[in-house]
Design a protein around this motif. Structure first.
Motif, short mmCIF file in Angstrom:
data_model
loop_
_atom_site.label_atom_id
_atom_site.label_comp_id
_atom_site.label_asym_id
_atom_site.label_seq_id
_atom_site.Cartn_x
_atom_site.Cartn_y
_atom_site.Cartn_z
N SER A 226 0.86 -1.18 0.00
CA SER A 226 0.00 0.00 0.00
C SER A 226 0.90 1.23 0.00
O SER A 226 2.12 1.12 -0.10
CB SER A 226 -0.89 -0.01 1.23
N ASP A 254 -7.85 -1.23 -5.30
CA ASP A 254 -8.05 -0.09 -4.41
C ASP A 254 -7.12 1.01 -4.91
O ASP A 254 -5.91 0.83 -4.93
CB ASP A 254 -7.70 -0.51 -2.98
N PRO A 257 -4.74 2.66 -1.61
CA PRO A 257 -4.66 1.62 -0.57
C PRO A 257 -3.89 2.05 0.68
O PRO A 257 -2.80 2.61 0.59
CB PRO A 257 -3.94 0.47 -1.28
#
Ligand code: DAV
Length: 379
Positions: A226, A254, A257
């Motif tokens: 992420s 995502d 993230p």
């Protein structure tokens, strides 16, 4: 004066349960002791490369206006009230509740590499993870979180004295080289396109991870790359945990993230919640292991609710008290119904004002002791 002889060499057992004081292998075994975060002393972080990337453009004004100052008092009071009531409910369920120290996070600091002021101790899940009898302090990746561990040091010392294995992961310098400093200044679409190609604001110059990018399923742990967890951080985690555990990297579509616990949330052996807006890319891994993945129900939160740090998908950020009992936000009726239909007992607790600080029950806790031991769940 404390001497080394007073430190116990092996995990001490908590008399009534015969468990080491720090003992947790997954997200669902019966909960015995938990750290619940607090918002007293919280500061609004000043904009910095990682925060700017992780916040939505519509929220930047909040950090520009309040950065370096205490969180607005009315937000603190409303969230503190909910957190205190949550603690009372946990205690009534027989769970020991511990809290971090109150620290004034507006205090500025300077390291050889950067200057900042702090953030808060509201979300222990971001900084602490328990794997078996080891409690690990994550390195973090926001400058405003560099010294967050100080709020938890008295707890860590207590667990150390009572037999826990306490590990602090190496912290990145958080120098300019650690970040792609231009990343945050790029238009959102460009950032999202880069993220899809595996490019994030933290670079791989030094290890970093937030504990909340990891989710525990016994011997198997799942972690996501992420903006705050980088590849070399995942390598550190794997090597630190050793052969007893398997750390799998998984991903979600995502575009911003940070933290896995509003994307994949296990509920009991064989059953996990997934986020329908960002279904796990490696779904097969779970299906092959015999796990059912159920889509979380969307939040009931009004669009104008102040959410500076996270999405309303924190409606799925629940806390399991055992494999049958789950704490869910009081106004998230669709989530409550979904869980009841799956056979769970639901404990509704008000928590919307805590959402404003960036998380819900899972984020705002760190389970220190659960019953149970190391097991495999089909992976
Ligand atoms: O989906 O906005 C929530 C977790 C924050 N600690 C999200 C991430």
């Amino acid at each position: 004066m404390e001497t080394l002889l007073q430190l116990k060499p092996t995990p001490s057992l908590v008399s009534n349960q015969q468990l080491p004081v720090v003992n947790s292998y997954n997200e669902w075994d019966p909960l015995k002791e938990v750290i619940v975060g607090r918002v007293e002393g919280a500061a609004v972080p000043k904009l910095e490369p990682a925060l700017e990337t992780n916040s939505y453009p519509s929220n930047l004004w909040f950090f520009q206006k309040y950065g370096g100052q205490p969180f607005p008092q009315e937000l603190i009071e409303a969230a503190a009230k909910e957190l205190n009531e949550f603690c009372r409910i946990l205690e009534a369920e027989g769970v020991t509740v511990r809290r971090p120290d109150v620290i004034d996070f507006t205090q500025p600091y300077k390291t050889p590499d950067f200057e900042a002021n702090g953030f808060y101790a509201a979300m222990p899940r971001d900084i602490l993870i328990v794997v078996g009898n080891e409690i690990i302090e994550a390195p973090m990746a926001w400058r405003s979180r560099f010294f967050e561990y100080r709020a938890y040091r008295s707890l860590m010392l207590d667990y150390l004295r009572r037999g826990a294995k306490w590990t602090t992961a190496p912290k990145p310098s958080m120098s300019d080289e650690f970040y792609d400093v231009d990343f945050a200044t790029k238009p959102v679409e460009v950032r999202y396109a880069l993220t899809e190609k595996g490019h994030f604001v933290s670079r791989d110059t030094e290890p970093s991870f937030d504990a909340a990018d990891i989710v525990r399923f016994g011997r198997d742990l799942f972690v996501q790359r992420s903006h705050v967890t980088n590849n070399i951080g995942i390598t550190w985690l794997k090597r630190n945990l050793g052969d007893k555990f398997r750390v799998h990297e998984i991903n979600f579509p995502d575009l911003n993230p940070m933290h896995i616990d509003a994307s994949l949330v296990p509920l009991r052996p064989g059953l996990a919640l997934i986020n329908p807006a960002r279904p796990c890319i490696q779904t097969d891994l779970f299906k092959k292991a015999g796990w059912d993945l159920v889509e979380a129900a969307p939040s009931t939160l009004p669009d104008n609710w102040p959410m500076y740090m996270c999405s309303s998908w924190v409606c799925m950020n629940i806390l399991s008290l055992d494999p049958e009992t789950i704490v869910v936000e009081k106004q998230e009726q669709p989530m409550q119904k979904l869980l009841k239909d799956l056979g769970f007992k639901v404990i509704p607790v008000d928590f919307r004002h805590v959402y404003t600080f960036g998380g819900s029950f899972h984020c705002a806790t760190c389970d220190v002791r659960r019953e149970g031991q190391l097991e495999e769940y089909g992976f």
